[in-house]
Scaffold this motif. Structure first.
Motif, mmCIF file in Angstrom:
data_model
loop_
_atom_site.group_PDB
_atom_site.id
_atom_site.type_symbol
_atom_site.label_atom_id
_atom_site.label_comp_id
_atom_site.label_asym_id
_atom_site.label_seq_id
_atom_site.Cartn_x
_atom_site.Cartn_y
_atom_site.Cartn_z
ATOM 1 N N ILE A 22 76.067 23.752 43.610
ATOM 2 C CA ILE A 22 74.781 23.249 43.105
ATOM 3 C C ILE A 22 74.478 23.811 41.721
ATOM 4 N N GLY A 23 73.808 22.992 40.919
ATOM 5 C CA GLY A 23 73.324 23.492 39.627
ATOM 6 C C GLY A 23 74.134 23.020 38.449
ATOM 7 N N GLY A 28 72.034 18.710 42.191
ATOM 8 C CA GLY A 28 70.756 19.419 42.243
ATOM 9 C C GLY A 28 70.077 19.204 43.573
ATOM 10 N N VAL A 32 71.200 19.529 47.790
ATOM 11 C CA VAL A 32 70.608 20.581 48.633
ATOM 12 C C VAL A 32 69.905 19.927 49.827
ATOM 13 N N VAL A 230 64.712 27.677 36.578
ATOM 14 C CA VAL A 230 65.922 27.417 37.376
ATOM 15 C C VAL A 230 66.101 25.900 37.436
ATOM 16 N N ARG A 232 68.798 22.199 36.410
ATOM 17 C CA ARG A 232 69.832 21.587 35.585
ATOM 18 C C ARG A 232 69.394 21.549 34.121
ATOM 19 N N ARG A 236 64.992 15.690 30.731
ATOM 20 C CA ARG A 236 63.874 15.352 31.597
ATOM 21 C C ARG A 236 63.245 16.604 32.228
ATOM 22 N N GLY A 264 68.035 29.833 33.956
ATOM 23 C CA GLY A 264 69.187 29.786 34.874
ATOM 24 C C GLY A 264 69.609 28.370 35.195
ATOM 25 N N GLY A 265 70.925 28.144 35.201
ATOM 26 C CA GLY A 265 71.450 26.815 35.543
ATOM 27 C C GLY A 265 72.859 26.676 34.993
ATOM 28 N N GLY A 266 73.696 25.920 35.678
ATOM 29 C CA GLY A 266 75.076 25.758 35.226
ATOM 30 C C GLY A 266 75.192 24.699 34.137
ATOM 31 N N GLN A 298 75.063 29.403 36.102
ATOM 32 C CA GLN A 298 74.736 28.856 37.414
ATOM 33 C C GLN A 298 74.337 29.967 38.396
ATOM 34 N N TYR A 308 64.533 34.528 41.755
ATOM 35 C CA TYR A 308 63.186 34.046 42.107
ATOM 36 C C TYR A 308 62.263 35.231 42.416
ATOM 37 N N LEU A 325 62.382 20.855 44.155
ATOM 38 C CA LEU A 325 62.666 21.937 45.108
ATOM 39 C C LEU A 325 62.417 23.318 44.517
ATOM 40 N N GLU A 329 60.934 26.771 46.285
ATOM 41 C CA GLU A 329 61.821 27.951 46.435
ATOM 42 C C GLU A 329 61.153 29.174 45.807
HETATM 43 N N1 UDP Z 1 70.014 25.188 41.660
HETATM 44 C C1 UDP Z 1 70.928 26.160 42.011
HETATM 45 N N2 UDP Z 1 71.540 26.868 41.018
HETATM 46 C C2 UDP Z 1 71.272 26.670 39.705
HETATM 47 C C3 UDP Z 1 70.319 25.678 39.359
HETATM 48 C C4 UDP Z 1 69.709 24.948 40.363
HETATM 49 O O1 UDP Z 1 71.199 26.401 43.184
HETATM 50 O O2 UDP Z 1 71.846 27.353 38.864
HETATM 51 C C5 UDP Z 1 69.343 24.429 42.740
HETATM 52 C C6 UDP Z 1 67.879 24.815 42.905
HETATM 53 O O3 UDP Z 1 67.770 26.033 43.601
HETATM 54 C C7 UDP Z 1 67.329 23.607 43.659
HETATM 55 C C8 UDP Z 1 68.157 22.459 43.095
HETATM 56 O O4 UDP Z 1 69.303 23.035 42.459
HETATM 57 O O5 UDP Z 1 67.560 23.728 45.055
HETATM 58 C C9 UDP Z 1 67.378 21.647 42.099
HETATM 59 O O6 UDP Z 1 66.499 20.789 42.781
HETATM 60 P P1 UDP Z 1 65.188 20.157 42.135
HETATM 61 O O7 UDP Z 1 64.572 19.268 43.155
HETATM 62 O O8 UDP Z 1 64.299 21.217 41.597
HETATM 63 O O9 UDP Z 1 65.714 19.320 40.878
HETATM 64 P P2 UDP Z 1 66.838 18.175 40.726
HETATM 65 O O10 UDP Z 1 68.094 18.873 40.331
HETATM 66 O O11 UDP Z 1 66.956 17.459 42.024
HETATM 67 O O12 UDP Z 1 66.325 17.296 39.625
#
Ligand code: UDP
Length: 426
Positions: A22-23, A28, A32, A230, A232, A236, A264-266, A298, A308, A325, A329
């Motif tokens: 994920i990420g 995303g 999950v 946290v 992507r 947007r 944070g994010g990959g 990530q 968090y 999400l 979280e």
């Molecule tokens: N996430 C993660 N690691 C990261 C970035 C995001 O596990 O480095 C997860 C985050 O914890 C959440 C999901 O990706 O569970 C993102 O979901 P959200 O509904 O916020 O956004 P989406 O990606 O669906 O637009």
């Protein structure tokens, strides 16, 4: 022999592989959601097969998450990553592979829960060939998304038509927030049955450590003032608004040595998320806040819950968010949320009680909201405590799965009425 087991369901998530990391690579919330709902339903006694598209030649065809919950990767188009806007042409292959899987295994699913519009097309197509109940979750609505996009992709017309057809003909639509339901009614169609069942979160994982413990593990000073993002790297998501808000924080003068921005994010260098990450880093440098900003990449199983918990405030500055999400979280982790006043975030974040809302793209309003929380640790703890309580009461995966199971049971005990699906050419 054909197995028409009433407790066996297929969850179709063509683009959101439940077994994916994920990420990054568009993985995303949808991924999950699929995995967590699948697992929670399996624990309730359902047999859950989750179908997705194979996007790498070395990926296992089947991943078992639980004795009654598995991800099944079907071959449809090249086994490589393909962006969501380019997948539609491979959907007939996905339908065929799904039917072949059923034949091989001697299974015929009588209920499909599809995720995202591409999977709804698959569900509607399958319903032409076998009796089944179709439940659908949009995760994102084209009608909302395209309002804020200047150049619509070529697939936009097909997406909008598919979303409308699905709303009008599926047995049940699951909206994840009342705001999403209102958008469906206003922008898509008056027809069709919608039920609001929110997304959930793992209340045992998030909230399992204190701020002090998390900071010790991550090497963050006890008196630091930590602002966390946290998610992507996607325009947007509005990361630019957050960065510009921190760039005008009053704490830059009073507490610069304490202020920390963690994004944070990959991301994959050279790909859309890598390009957005570089653009954000460019703004960070231009604003002169490079020294207080980090990009840990990530976040995952070992450290996401720590980030968090370590934060003073988690910011969700999305331009639009069907659910979001990350907000729940963070709340589960006792960290207040400052979020855009849009979509599902208006449902999850209760202003002045679990965090604060600000107009999307309004960096000044975000700066004020962030500063209010950072400058009042007692209030931060109050907001955090209320957020955690709200998540425990309303957003556990168990409660989501229980409510979905009620819908499935209700539909499975009704006779199947053929859907008469609209003709949508692939
Ligand atoms: N996430 C993660 N690691 C990261 C970035 C995001 O596990 O480095 C997860 C985050 O914890 C959440 C999901 O990706 O569970 C993102 O979901 P959200 O509904 O916020 O956004 P989406 O990606 O669906 O637009």
């Amino acid at each position: 022999m054909l197995n028409l087991n009433k407790n066996r369901i297929a969850l179709i998530s063509v683009t959101g592989d439940p077994a994916a990391e994920i990420g990054k690579e568009e993985a995303g919330g949808q991924n999950v959601y699929a995995l967590q709902v699948g697992l929670a339903l399996a624990k309730l006694g359902w047999k859950v097969d989750m179908f997705t598209r194979r996007n790498h030649p070395e990926q296992a065809a089947i991943v078992n998450h639980h004795p009654d919950c598995r991800t099944i990767r079907l071959n449809a188009g090249p086994a490589k990553f393909i962006g969501r806007d380019k997948i539609f042409e491979y959907l007939p292959d996905f339908v065929k592979a799904f039917q072949e899987f059923q034949d091989r295994e001697g299974i015929q699913y009588s209920l499909i829960h599809s995720h995202y519009w591409l999977s709804s097309w698959v569900g509607m197509e399958l319903s032409k060939h076998q009796p089944l109940r179709l439940v659908h979750t949009y995760h994102s609505l084209g009608a909302v998304k395209y309002q804020s996009v200047s150049d619509k992709p070529a697939i936009a017309t097909t997406r909008l038509a598919t979303e409308k057809a699905c709303l009008e003909t599926a047995d049940r639509i699951i909206a994840t927030s009342p705001q999403e339901q209102a958008h469906m009614r206003k922008l898509v169609s008056n027809k069709g049955e919608i039920e609001v069942i929110p997304c959930g979160t793992d209340i045992n994982r998030f909230g399992s450590v204190s701020r002090t413990e998390a900071r010790a593990e991550l090497g963050i000073k006890p008196d630091a003032k930590v602002v966390l993002y946290v998610g992507r790297f996607d325009r947007r998501k509005g990361i630019e608004t957050l960065v510009r808000a921190v760039g005008q924080s009053s704490l830059l003068e009073s507490d610069r040595d304490k202020l920390q921005l963690i994004i944070g994010g990959g991301y994959r260098p050279g790909q859309s998320d890598g390009i957005e990450r570089d653009r954000i880093h460019g703004i960070v440098k231009e604003l002169g806040i490079d020294d207080i900003t980090t990009f840990p990449g990530q976040l995952g199983k070992t450290n996401l819950h720590l980030y968090y918990a370590a934060a003073d405030v988690c910011v969700v500055p999305s331009h639009y968010e069907p659910f979001g999400l990350v907000a729940i979280e963070a709340m589960a982790s006792r960290t207040p949320v400052v979020a855009s006043d849009v979509g599902g975030l208006k449902f999850t974040v209760v202003p002045e009680i679990t965090g604060l809302l600000a107009p999307p793209k309004d960096e000044q309003a975000f700066a004020v909201a962030i500063d209010r929380i950072l400058s009042n640790p007692e209030w931060r703890d109050e907001l955090g405590g209320s957020g955690c309580l709200r998540v425990e009461l309303a957003f556990s995966w168990e409660s989501v799965a229980n409510r979905l199971a009620l819908v499935y049971n209700q539909l499975l005990t009704q006779p199947v009425i053929p859907m008469n699906p609209p003709v949508l050419a692939a």
